[in-house]
Design a protein around this motif. Sequence first.
Motif, PDB file in Angstrom:
ATOM      1  N   THR A 173       8.587  -8.102 -27.793  1.00 49.62           N
ATOM      2  CA  THR A 173       8.206  -6.769 -28.267  1.00 49.62           C
ATOM      3  C   THR A 173       9.094  -5.689 -27.641  1.00 49.62           C
ATOM      4  N   ILE A 174       9.325  -5.782 -26.294  1.00 50.24           N
ATOM      5  CA  ILE A 174      10.118  -4.766 -25.592  1.00 50.24           C
ATOM      6  C   ILE A 174      11.577  -4.811 -26.025  1.00 50.24           C
ATOM      7  N   ALA A 179       9.637   2.168 -27.961  1.00 48.54           N
ATOM      8  CA  ALA A 179       8.312   2.608 -27.519  1.00 48.54           C
ATOM      9  C   ALA A 179       8.227   4.120 -27.552  1.00 48.54           C
ATOM     10  N   PHE A 180       7.019   4.610 -27.791  1.00 52.16           N
ATOM     11  CA  PHE A 180       6.738   6.039 -27.710  1.00 52.16           C
ATOM     12  C   PHE A 180       5.865   6.269 -26.473  1.00 52.16           C
ATOM     13  N   VAL A 181       6.206   7.317 -25.704  1.00 49.94           N
ATOM     14  CA  VAL A 181       5.455   7.600 -24.474  1.00 49.94           C
ATOM     15  C   VAL A 181       4.403   8.646 -24.790  1.00 49.94           C
ATOM     16  N   GLN A 182       3.175   8.308 -24.470  1.00 47.47           N
ATOM     17  CA  GLN A 182       2.056   9.220 -24.711  1.00 47.47           C
ATOM     18  C   GLN A 182       1.213   9.281 -23.442  1.00 47.47           C
ATOM     19  N   ASP A 183       1.127  10.481 -22.883  1.00 53.12           N
ATOM     20  CA  ASP A 183       0.383  10.679 -21.633  1.00 53.12           C
ATOM     21  C   ASP A 183       0.915   9.787 -20.527  1.00 53.12           C
ATOM     22  N   TYR A 188       3.690   0.797 -28.226  1.00 50.69           N
ATOM     23  CA  TYR A 188       4.505   0.044 -29.189  1.00 50.69           C
ATOM     24  C   TYR A 188       3.725  -0.068 -30.507  1.00 50.69           C
ATOM     25  N   LEU A 189       4.325   0.449 -31.585  1.00 57.50           N
ATOM     26  CA  LEU A 189       3.652   0.438 -32.884  1.00 57.50           C
ATOM     27  C   LEU A 189       3.721  -0.921 -33.563  1.00 57.50           C
ATOM     28  N   ASN A 190       4.705  -1.734 -33.314  1.00 53.08           N
ATOM     29  CA  ASN A 190       4.878  -3.039 -33.974  1.00 53.08           C
ATOM     30  C   ASN A 190       5.016  -4.157 -32.953  1.00 53.08           C
TER      31      ASN A 190
END
Length: 747
Positions: A173-174, A179-183, A188-190
């Motif tokens: 996956t990585i 990746a999107f960073v939130q807080d 990872y969306l997929n």
Amino acid sequence: MRIIIEEHQYPANVVEDVLDGITNLRDVEGKVSVNYVGYYYNPKLKDCVFILPKVLLEDVNGEEQVFGHCKPEEIIHLEAQNVLSQTEHEFIYELSVWIYRAVVLYHETHPKSDIVLKQNVQQMAKGRLRRKHNTFLDILLALQKFNRENQDFFFFILRNLHSGYNKINWTRTISHSAAFVQDGTPVYLNPVNRKRQINFDEELLIIFFSILRFINRHYGFPVMINVNFPLITGQQFENYRNGFGKTRLMQIKYKYFSDKALYLWELCYAFFDRSKKVNIDVNEREYLLVKNFNIVFEAIIDELVGDTNDSLPNELKDQPDGKRVDHLYQYHDLTNNEDEKPIYYIGDSKYYKRNTPIGKESVYKQFTYARNVIQWNMDLFNDGKPEDQKGHIRLNDETTEGYNIIPNFFISAEQKDLEIKDNIRLTDKSEKYFQSRHYENRLFDRDTFLVAHYDVNFLFVVALYGRNNPSEKGAWRNKVRKMFRKEIQTMLEEKFDFYVMTAKADVSAVAYIEEHFQELIGKVFTPYDDRGTQKYFSLALDRNDKFKDENEALIGQLGEYFHIEKCAIGDNPQKLLPEVEPLSKRMSVPNNFLTFHYLERYKDKEILLGCYHDQAHLDWILGKNDKGTLIYNLRLDKSRPGAQVKARLDKKEVCFVVLYEEGHEGENKIRVFRVHHHATMNEERMRRAWYPNPQGKYFCYVFDEEVTLGPLDVSSAVADWSKAHPTEESGTPIFLTGEALLKYRKT
């Protein structure tokens, strides 16, 4: 694959190797024929041999051919001799499977039969010995065996398939997605998990179990499916059968490494390809053969058309004269479409080569079967117990002395094309019907019989039997029985004109038929229900031109006394004929219109003074009975008061019966009838004649018309007789001579 046709005469040198090991060969002048049908593995040739039914044979220009264009010798080696089309190849494959299923099912349902020869027909597994060619039957058996013996293999694959489902592979996956960073937390969306990957083991099992489902639904082979995969069905599976299955299997072929997975792939591919070689272990000779396949064909037709032996009287299926009826069942009679009155249909199955005519001996036997059924029915109603008569109708009619029509038919196996289709129909041979008669122009006669001849698609009935699906068999059985009835009715209407008739007002139908008995016997019958006291008759007249004048004269004569109209066999006559006033109402005729008889002419004759109990009893006497007959009954049961002795009654010459109402003798409500004849009726016959609460036997006087003897003082006659016989019960029949009755005549 080698093909032999049952009963064809092969040159011995042509089939010597093919039939190696088969016994019971017929050798005549260097020709060999086999009286078997079925499957046989020849280890010498390392190939299988199919012995196919003789229904494929037909005479073409004096020689036997298959499919109308090739000699049986030309298709012995099916693969090497390319004389058949692809469609004909497919037909042979399909027929071989259904023959196998039919023979296996017959063997299961007739375990004591000695006509099935069976050995090791299911020893099909991967092993050392390779066959040169595999039949479709081999493939189906191998698929079934693999499913039966590898349940652990399936569960092992399923366990591995489902382990780790929905578990995220973080490394993949990585490395493969952003990746999107939130807080402060990466999202990872997929994510990559096991479900997102194609699993070829699962796909192979889906294909395999889809094939098994098709085998079960289409051929009736018992299979066990213990998985919950979304199987390939309907049009999608048809696409697999038409080529996509082989294409998809080739695309995933190199994804398998274990021996079992590879063998499973091979089996699935062979199913779609039908020619792929499969490893099969055969350590010894194997065969599934049946001798006298006509017995199996008879069992097939009986299962699909006839009633079970448990539901049939023993004397009908296995008749007392040693004859055995092939097929027998109860269904609606031919002469009444409104009510479901059961009558026995008699059938005989014929397993012949194509275009073989029905022999005279077979036709004669069918007529004999029908005669025996009629006699059985007469014995049942003449001597049988009332409880045994339930569910049966009387075939003969006491009023007209006519006999109901016995439906009779032949069913022949035919395979005129290469399709499996439901197309049972009247044969296209020159003789579609057979007739036996003692007298001409008498359909409703005990000695008149007709037999219809039908052809049925051989592959269709063998497949329907082999699938062993009760609902499918039941639906076809109902359809065919309905069709047989309709076709036989059509056959009768092609040969006879049918009319319905009912007596006009003031006409006694029974008296007329008795008076014109010789003109009407065998032509009239009473298949319909009455409307009150109004009775309906069916009239059948032969349409042959030689009877034209005779029939026209009879119709003209009957028209003077009956309402008569043309009516198709079985149709409701009440819709065509007018309602006639009930006989019990129109019999009350003024005395001045009645025929007058002088007592002086009957001084030595006896006259009966008889009572009736009430209006209902009088209505019964005046025709409200099953025959519409004018009739008066006397008790014969010695245990009942007023009973008479039959021997004494037989000696009396009673010419008139004077009726009076019991307890109302002084009201002079008398009716006088002239006696036509007398008869004895038992309790059951009286019950069928609608007599209320009959007990024992009765002596009955049958009248022809109401008359008058002039005014009579019946009250005084009854009183004087009672004084002279004080021990007799009230209402006891009184017999007086004409001379004795004269003194009670009023002046």
